[in-house]
Design an enzyme around this catalytic site. Structure first.
Site, PDB file in Angstrom:
ATOM      1  N   TYR A  14       0.860  -1.181   0.000  1.00 58.12           N
ATOM      2  CA  TYR A  14       0.000   0.000   0.000  1.00 58.12           C
ATOM      3  C   TYR A  14       0.897   1.230   0.000  1.00 58.12           C
ATOM      4  CZ  TYR A  14      -4.115   2.842   1.289  1.00 58.12           C
ATOM      5  OH  TYR A  14      -5.136   3.762   1.323  1.00 58.12           O
ATOM      6  N   LYS A  69      -1.359  -1.211  -4.275  1.00 61.56           N
ATOM      7  CA  LYS A  69      -2.287  -0.102  -4.451  1.00 61.56           C
ATOM      8  C   LYS A  69      -1.452   1.161  -4.358  1.00 61.56           C
ATOM      9  CE  LYS A  69      -6.029   2.693  -2.708  1.00 61.56           C
ATOM     10  NZ  LYS A  69      -6.887   3.098  -1.585  1.00 61.56           N
ATOM     11  N   ILE A  73      -8.396   0.975  -7.175  1.00 62.49           N
ATOM     12  CA  ILE A  73      -8.972   0.854  -5.832  1.00 62.49           C
ATOM     13  C   ILE A  73      -9.211   2.278  -5.377  1.00 62.49           C
ATOM     14  CG2 ILE A  73      -8.682   0.046  -3.468  1.00 62.49           C
ATOM     15  CD1 ILE A  73      -6.682  -2.024  -4.524  1.00 62.49           C
TER      16      ILE A  73
END
Length: 297
Positions: free
Chosen positions: A140, A170, A210
């Site tokens: 992330y 992400k 996302i």
């Protein structure tokens, strides 16, 4: 690693809360079903939009259990990162036991100026301490929040060292040149944080997006994912995202979700987040969530 890799439009779903500050599980599930029925290929549970880092580990487990118990677990990614290794490992193991398709893990965000070597050893420890389970891990990257960035070299080293566990990233940096660079790694699935990047999915190799704003614009984002190069859909998605993110994002998403369900209880936040002011709500007043429904084009 599971062959069921997540792809497409993934909503970073908010977590409704009760007046007592607990996760409001019935409302959470209500919106989760709405998203999966209105264009989303998957959900990112307990990410930044889900206020994960404002909840205790036990509260996060309650949300995870509710999601896994009622939703299609093959379509669920869950945030399991924490500043400490023990909690990150505990939550990642819990996610695997609950049947989630993937874990999304922040870097240890309290310490700033950490070297690539330090971050590599931290993630290597997470992988090694969960070595008996198979849940894929997504990195992330959100340097605006964490103060840390996964350099392309670090992402490549983690992927090469743990190809059976490190599945992708992400990227919430907003730097699409960076996202495209790491997306070129073989077998490394990259999801930018804006649905507007879907128009570049084929050219840049993205696995999807996302996005926080997809929690309000899911049907529109799904049409853009399917069309890719439709200029009208791209403009509609860009305009909607710009409007929602023109005010504080997490309160804005919750406000839009409350309007979708005609239920103001969805707007409640945990401190330090504050509700939108009346002036901020007026900024969003002309943005009608119903215009994004799949029946409309």
């Amino acid at each position: 690693m599971t062959s069921n890799r997540l792809k497409g439009v993934i909503a970073a779903i908010p977590t409704p809360v009760t007046a007592e500050g607990e996760p409001d599980l019935p409302r959470f599930l209500r919106h989760a079903h709405w998203l999966l029925e209105n264009g989303c290929d998957g959900l990112n549970v307990l990410g930044t939009t889900g206020e994960a880092n404002s909840f205790s580990a036990s509260q996060r487990k309650a949300v995870m259990s509710a999601a896994a118990g009622e939703l299609d677990r093959k379509r669920l990614m869950v945030g399991t990162g924490a500043p400490d290794l023990a909690t990150t490992i505990e939550l990642t193991r819990f996610a695997h036991g609950a049947g989630f398709a993937a874990a999304l893990i922040l870097p240890p965000y309290y310490y700033k100026g950490v070297s690539d070597e330090g971050l590599f050893r931290w993630f290597a420890t997470v992988v090694e301490k969960t070595g008996d389970i198979a849940i894929p891990i997504y990195l992330y990257n959100f340097p605006q929040m964490t103060g840390l960035k996964f350099s392309p070299a670090l992402a490549a080293r983690l992927r090469e060292s743990f190809p059976e566990r490190i599945a992708g990233a992400k990227d919430s940096s907003g730097d699409l040149a960076y996202a495209a660079e790491i997306a070129r790694m073989e077998g490394f699935d990259v999801f930018p944080s804006s649905e507007t990047a879907l128009a570049r999915a084929d050219a840049d190799g993205y696995a999807g997006c996302i996005s926080a704003t997809v929690s309000a614009t899911a049907p529109l984002a799904a049409r853009l994912w399917n069309a890719r190069s439709d200029a009208g859909l791209l403009k509609a998605a860009s305009d909607a995202r710009a409007a929602i993110s023109s005010v504080p994002l997490i309160p804005a998403v919750k406000h839009m979700v409350a309007r979708i369900h005609d239920d103001p209880e969805f707007e409640r936040l945990l401190p330090p987040h504050l509700p939108l002011s009346e002036a901020e709500k007026r900024t969003l007043a002309t943005l009608d969530p119903r215009r994004f429904t799949a029946e409309q084009g």
